[in-house]
Design a protein around this motif. Structure first.
Motif, PDB file in Angstrom:
ATOM      1  N   PRO A 199     -60.841  36.707  -9.258  1.00 49.16           N
ATOM      2  CA  PRO A 199     -59.778  35.769  -8.880  1.00 49.16           C
ATOM      3  C   PRO A 199     -58.825  35.502 -10.045  1.00 49.16           C
ATOM      4  CG  PRO A 199     -61.871  35.007  -8.022  1.00 49.16           C
ATOM      5  CD  PRO A 199     -62.176  36.198  -8.894  1.00 49.16           C
ATOM      6  N   GLY A 200     -57.542  35.509  -9.731  1.00 50.56           N
ATOM      7  CA  GLY A 200     -56.540  35.267 -10.762  1.00 50.56           C
ATOM      8  C   GLY A 200     -55.962  36.537 -11.361  1.00 50.56           C
ATOM      9  N   LYS A 238     -54.651  43.405  -2.953  1.00 48.29           N
ATOM     10  CA  LYS A 238     -54.518  42.100  -2.293  1.00 48.29           C
ATOM     11  C   LYS A 238     -55.790  41.760  -1.520  1.00 48.29           C
ATOM     12  CE  LYS A 238     -51.278  39.655  -1.747  1.00 48.29           C
ATOM     13  NZ  LYS A 238     -50.873  38.423  -2.479  1.00 48.29           N
ATOM     14  N   GLU A 245     -54.438  38.024  -7.563  1.00 50.83           N
ATOM     15  CA  GLU A 245     -53.504  36.908  -7.490  1.00 50.83           C
ATOM     16  C   GLU A 245     -52.072  37.423  -7.293  1.00 50.83           C
ATOM     17  OE1 GLU A 245     -54.469  33.685  -8.080  1.00 50.83           O
ATOM     18  OE2 GLU A 245     -52.518  32.682  -8.227  1.00 50.83           O
ATOM     19  N   ARG A 246     -51.733  38.389  -8.123  1.00 52.88           N
ATOM     20  CA  ARG A 246     -50.405  38.997  -8.045  1.00 52.88           C
ATOM     21  C   ARG A 246     -50.547  40.504  -8.115  1.00 52.88           C
ATOM     22  NH1 ARG A 246     -46.596  36.207 -12.491  1.00 52.88           N
ATOM     23  NH2 ARG A 246     -44.876  37.240 -11.427  1.00 52.88           N
ATOM     24  N   THR A 249     -46.441  41.157  -4.669  1.00 55.08           N
ATOM     25  CA  THR A 249     -45.809  39.861  -4.927  1.00 55.08           C
ATOM     26  C   THR A 249     -44.555  40.026  -5.777  1.00 55.08           C
ATOM     27  OG1 THR A 249     -47.262  39.604  -6.841  1.00 55.08           O
ATOM     28  CG2 THR A 249     -47.967  38.583  -4.778  1.00 55.08           C
TER      29      THR A 249
END
Lengths: 213, 404
Positions: B185-186, B206, B211-212, B233
């Motif tokens: 995560p992140g 994704k 995160e991005r 993103t």
């Protein structure tokens, strides 16, 4: 001259190779260049128990299924092995051999009898690979070509070819034992150059050993 | 049958060839309903992959209907609808048993050729040169599928060809690229190349919780697809923006946690017809263009991962090994082990988490395959992915013609 010879070497190892058998290649060479003992070694690891590989090999009739230069091996009434090799231009090369060592699940060795055109010997050694990695199969084949001195340079040039062929043989053995059959592609079933596309029924009828259902 | 055959650089011909036949008892014959042109097929089209022969049938992304099975194929029946993974794998060697399906030890009958170039041989592939097996490809009306008891995935009713076709290669390839990043995560993931594989790497990153996800390409239409369809993103057009600076800006100077190279290179290599040793020698002298890879390594954060799923064929020059060692980077790669992803990714499609057909921009009949390659190469008409519709219903079945 050198380049020409190397071209031939390259052709020999390439997929459109000229299809001269292992023994025959050495024999042809020895006949023109003289005598020198040639020993070839190769190995492969097969995911099977030593016993299974031993039993398959010990039935020498199985050898032509994976050895490209061997047309047939049969046992004679005297308990010897009668080998029929694939010579150049379709000329068969036959010789008799005796089994000189037979340690179940470990090692089999054989040696040609007196009178062989190309005296030769071979041994297969089975060694259990570590931690369930199967069995290492080490194959050694030696030739004692008759005649005088052999140009060392040329021997070096040619040694690569038979060793490669021998390694290809062991790969086919692995395919048979691990997958049940020699693996065939559209191109690999042909001796000469063939595009990666299906063969006609007529072309296929000229290919040895393919399964059609 | 009709098949798309390679005759040289930019010379493809759809021509009549013999129908495939069963050659091993574990084979099946598949009547191809849909097949696609892969980015890696362009390396063949550009004649950069050694050991192609005139007349080779191309194509490794295909699916269709089983029309014949060998006597040892017990899991498939005539009439089954299947997707075929592009690596050919026996299912019983040490590599297959450990899930490394694209490294099958038995499926390349020309293994020695690959050994000369790479040291050891990977699996045989459909329609991808003689050093990778010499197997006819799937851009044809019919295809022979070796080890059909291992590879093909049966497709449940209710899914279209276009939803599942890319399970054969590009969806699992992109997914593996993301999986190799061990996303937590992140994480910020940067993906070089917004071609079809890049799109699936973005979508997979994704799905795996990034995160991005930053897409890097030079074609605006591809970057738009990455944003609107794949779930990127952010985008960077490397012709307009300095990629390194942009990535540092986007990540507060850290650099992306992982970088995915979905570009690969046109691996310049001489044709193996001149011999393996000579090819090897020449390969050493040739240099490829690892521009994306160098950029990815430079931008990646300290301790990060570089995941390489673009195809490289030979040797690269000016490889920034110093950055790898001194910044504790990890480099991971591999031809996709498609077999291990077939079922989990099919389930994601069935659950509606992704519809892989979003990459398709062009649909052509098999007869127009050469035009499809040209469009794809030149990026004409916003070309992202070309699907070829293979069977037109007039073909003679292989079993009928084999009997003659």
């Amino acid at each position: 001259m050198q380049t020409h010879t190397q071209d031939q070497l390259v052709r020999g190892v390439s997929w459109f190779g000229i299809g001269i058998g292992l023994g025959a290649a050495v024999a042809r060479f020895a006949a023109t260049r003289g005598s020198r003992h040639v020993t070839l070694k190769t190995s492969v690891t097969i995911r099977k128990e030593p016993a299974e590989i031993y039993q398959f090999w010990r039935d020498f009739r199985n050898l032509p299924r994976f050895m490209s230069h061997v047309a047939s091996v049969s046992e004679t009434s005297t308990g010897h092995l009668r080998w029929r090799g694939k010579g150049p231009a379709g000329r068969p090369l036959t010789w008799e051999a005796e089994i000189v060592a037979d340690r179940p699940n470990e090692r089999i060795a054989w040696r040609s009898l007196e009178g062989a055109l190309l005296p030769n010997h071979g041994a297969v050694l089975l060694r259990r690979a570590p931690q369930g990695r199967g069995t290492e199969v080490h194959l050694t084949v030696g030739f004692e070509p008759p005649g005088g001195a052999l140009a060392a340079k040329v021997v070096r040039l040619f040694e690569g070819i038979p060793e490669q062929r021998l390694n290809n043989d062991l790969r086919r053995l692995k395919q048979i034992l691990e997958t049940g059959d020699v693996v065939r592609s559209d191109a690999s079933i042909h001796r000469g150059l063939h595009a990666a596309r299906p063969s006609s029924t007529k072309e296929l009828s000229e290919v040895e050993g393919t399964v059609r259902s | 049958m009709k098949a798309n055959c390679w005759y040289g650089k930019h010379d493809l011909r759809v021509e009549e060839v013999p129908d495939p036949q069963i050659l091993n008892t574990r084979d099946a014959i598949v009547k191809v309903t849909s097949t696609a042109i892969c980015g890696s097929d362009l390396h063949l089209y550009n004649a950069y992959i050694p050991s192609l022969e005139r007349g080779d049938i191309l194509g490794h992304e295909f699916m269709g209907e089983v029309v014949e099975v060998g006597s040892d194929v017990k899991n498939l029946s005539v009439g089954d609808r299947v997707v075929v993974p592009f690596p050919i794998a026996c299912g019983s060697c040490a590599a297959c048993m450990s899930g490394l399906w694209s490294l099958c030890e038995n499926s390349n009958p020309n293994a020695w050729m690959a050994e000369k170039l790479w040291g050891h041989s990977p699996a045989g592939l459909f329609g991808y040169s003689h050093m990778l097996g010499g197997y006819a490809g799937g851009q044809a009306e019919y295809a022979r599928v070796p080890f059909a008891d291992v590879g093909p995935l049966k497709i449940p009713d209710g899914l279209t060809d276009e939803q599942v076709l890319f399970l054969s290669d590009i969806f699992p390839t992109g997914y593996m690229g993301a999986e190799m990043c061990n996303i937590t995560p992140g994480d910020v993931i940067a993906v070089w190349g917004a071609g079809p594989v890049g799109q699936f790497a973005i979508a997979s990153a994704k799905m795996l919780g990034a995160e991005r996800v930053i897409a890097i390409d030079r074609f605006p239409y591809r970057l738009r697809m990455a944003l609107s369809k794949a779930g990127a993103t952010d985008i960077i057009n490397y012709e307009e923006t300095d990629v390194y600076e942009a990535l540092l800006e986007m990540t507060g100077g850290r650099g992306p946690d992982s970088c995915i190279d979905a570009v690969g290179m046109e691996a310049h290599a001489p044709n193996l017809m001149y011999g393996v040793d000579r090819a090897k020698q020449s390969m050493m002298l040739e240099t490829d263009r690892p521009l994306a890879l160098r950029q990815a390594i430079r931008a990646c954060k300290n301790g990060g991962t570089i995941s390489v799923i673009g195809v490289y064929g030979g040797f690269i020059d000016k490889f920034p090994m110093g950055a790898i060692v001194n910044r504790s980077l990890t480099l991971k790669s591999g031809q996709c082990h498609v077999h291990r992803y077939l079922k989990p990714l099919l389930e994601r499609i069935v659950r509606g988490e992704i519809d892989p057909s979003f990459v398709i921009t062009h649909r052509l009949p098999l007869s127009e395959a050469p035009r499809g390659y040209e469009m794809f190469l030149n990026k004409d008409d916003g070309c992202e992915k070309v699907v070829l519709k293979a069977s037109n219903g007039f073909a003679v079945s292989p079993s009928m013609s084999a009997a003659s």
